[in-house]
Scaffold this motif. Structure first.
Motif, PDB file in Angstrom:
ATOM      1  N   LEU A  69      -4.202   4.232  -0.713  1.00 36.31           N
ATOM      2  CA  LEU A  69      -5.228   4.713   0.213  1.00 36.31           C
ATOM      3  C   LEU A  69      -5.168   6.220   0.166  1.00 36.31           C
ATOM      4  N   HIS A 106      -2.020  -1.112  -3.883  1.00 34.78           N
ATOM      5  CA  HIS A 106      -3.192  -0.311  -3.510  1.00 34.78           C
ATOM      6  C   HIS A 106      -2.741   1.080  -3.102  1.00 34.78           C
ATOM      7  N   MET A 146     -10.015   3.716  -1.189  1.00 40.70           N
ATOM      8  CA  MET A 146      -8.981   2.724  -1.500  1.00 40.70           C
ATOM      9  C   MET A 146      -9.023   2.412  -2.982  1.00 40.70           C
ATOM     10  N   ALA A 202       0.818  -1.219   0.000  1.00 40.82           N
ATOM     11  CA  ALA A 202       0.000   0.000   0.000  1.00 40.82           C
ATOM     12  C   ALA A 202       0.848   1.264   0.000  1.00 40.82           C
ATOM     13  N   VAL A 219      -9.327  -1.220   6.747  1.00 38.71           N
ATOM     14  CA  VAL A 219      -8.259  -1.241   5.732  1.00 38.71           C
ATOM     15  C   VAL A 219      -7.430  -2.519   5.815  1.00 38.71           C
TER      16      VAL A 219
END
Ligand code: AMP
Length: 412
Positions: free
Chosen positions: A380, A378, A390, A328, A406
């Motif tokens: 965020l 990903h 997201m 992320a 999350v």
């Protein structure tokens, strides 16, 4: 880009992240394989008293004669950057009274080593080895286990085209008669030998088997070999090592001309070569060194070990380092949101995921571009109004998500 006129010193390598990652993996796999067999890590200094190597490795060897990085320190002591790991470990074994521990003492190490050699592919002045030592047993089981562990390591790393060569140097007593025979043979061909070999007929006749010179090599084809002359306990020991390797299905070839560049070997010696490596074809090797600890002033203590070159493993494997996983990237619309992004990133990291935040003060658009560039799975996005979205970077799908969800979402 700006380019400085500085370069890494001759014969050294910079490992950029993908290569450094590949090296980390090699070290991890080795630690796992050796740890499961009960070998414990040990680390010794990168420099030692010069005398340790002169005594341990041998004054007649190329390493000591030509290749050591030796200097005087401010106290007038002669110091050498370690060219190999076995003599330092034997020094540590004696210094710390490890002979009082349960024997054998089983150790492994990794780290940089230094030899002032002519650099070429696979040969550097600073290189890295992983090494293993089994100290305090003369059982052929220890030789066979050491060899099998190196075979296992190379197999686990899928190093292609590996071949194991095996030989025996006998013990110093039984070798003495053979060395006289070899010296006589070399003297009878003196005119055909290279200068280097000729000069060392008395000092180190075995090195003639290792010569690059064509004419010398031709002479050595007809030379007597020690493997043919082994008898008594030496022959029995060698036969047992072979039988153990065969029982465990480890393929090998007896190479009667095998020698190694260090003086301390006795009985078993071995070398793992890899056809794909070119001139520097050995990926790793070692053998038994029953006399070394005594040579360094300790009690007579048999031992066996090996070292493998990490750069050579990586060369043989080709560039197949796994890509980094970036779970992320946390993007934030403004400074308030940056703090929330950092707090969530820390939480995700503690949960075992990889999470990054912007460290360069980019705007939101720039952060998304950056996340894409580094291959984040990903993103965020903390919007200015405090909401959180997201985005799946592969599908482009983007949806609202609660901060408390999350972790679950990313772990799916
Ligand atoms: P040795 O310590 O000479 O028995 O070498 C053990 C292993 O270390 C070799 O099989 C190589 O893989 C590696 N090695 C030795 N010298 C070098 C060097 N100069 N550059 C890179 N690797 C080396």
């Amino acid at each position: 880009m700006a380019k400085s006129s500085y370069q890494a010193p001759r014969g050294t390598l910079d490992l950029l992240p993908s290569q450094a990652r590949a090296r980390q993996r090699v070290e991890r796999v080795a630690a796992t394989i050796l740890g499961r067999a009960g070998y414990e890590p040990i680390a010794t200094p990168i420099f030692e008293d010069t005398d340790l190597f002169e005594r341990g490795v041998g004054r007649s060897t190329d390493i000591v004669r030509k290749e050591m990085f030796t200097f005087e320190d401010k106290g007038g002591r002669s110091i050498t950057l370690r060219p190999e790991g076995t003599a330092p470990i034997c020094r540590a074994y004696l210094e710390h009274g490890m002979h009082k521990l349960a024997q054998p003492v089983k150790l492994f190490y990794r780290g940089p080593f230094f030899r002032h050699e002519r650099p070429q592919a696979g040969r550097y002045r600073q290189f890295h080895q992983i090494g293993l030592e089994t100290i305090g047993t003369d059982s052929p089981l220890a030789d066979a286990e050491a060899i099998m562990l190196l075979a296992d390591l190379l197999a686990e790393l899928a190093v292609p085209g590996v071949e194991l060569r095996l030989g025996s140097l006998g013990s110093p007593d039984s070798r003495a008669a053979y060395l006289e025979e070899l010296k006589a043979y070399l003297r009878s061909h003196e005119g055909e030998l290279s200068k280097d070999v000729r000069e060392r007929i008395d000092l180190n006749p075995l090195r003639a088997f290792d010569a690059d010179d064509e004419e010398t090599r031709a002479v050595m084809v007809g030379a007597p070999t020690i493997v043919e002359r082994l008898d008594g306990e030496d022959a029995k020991h060698f036969a047992e090592v072979r039988a153990l390797l065969e029982a465990d299905g480890v393929p090998y070839r007896v190479d009667p001309t095998l020698v190694r560049g260090l003086d301390y070997y006795t009985r078993t010696i071995f070398s793992f070569v890899c056809a794909g490596l070119g001139a520097q074809s050995e990926v790793g090797g070692g053998g038994r060194y029953d006399g070394l600890i005594e040579q360094l002033g300790g009690p007579s203590t048999p031992a066996v070990g090996w070292a493998v070159g990490i750069e050579r493993i990586l060369l043989a494997m080709g560039d197949n380092s796994a890509p980094v996983v970036r779970d992320a990237f946390l993007a934030a619309a403004d400074d308030d949101q940056r703090q929330r992004a950092m707090a969530l990133a820390i939480e995700l990291r503690h949960a075992g995921l990889s999470a990054e935040v912007d460290l360069a003060g980019r705007g939101l658009k720039g952060q998304l571009k950056h996340a894409n560039r580094i291959g984040a799975r990903h993103v965020l996005i903390f919007a200015a109004d405090g909401s959180l979205q997201m985005r799946d970077m592969k599908t482009g799908e983007q949806r609202p998500v609660a901060p408390s969800h999350v972790l679950d979402e990313l772990s799916k």
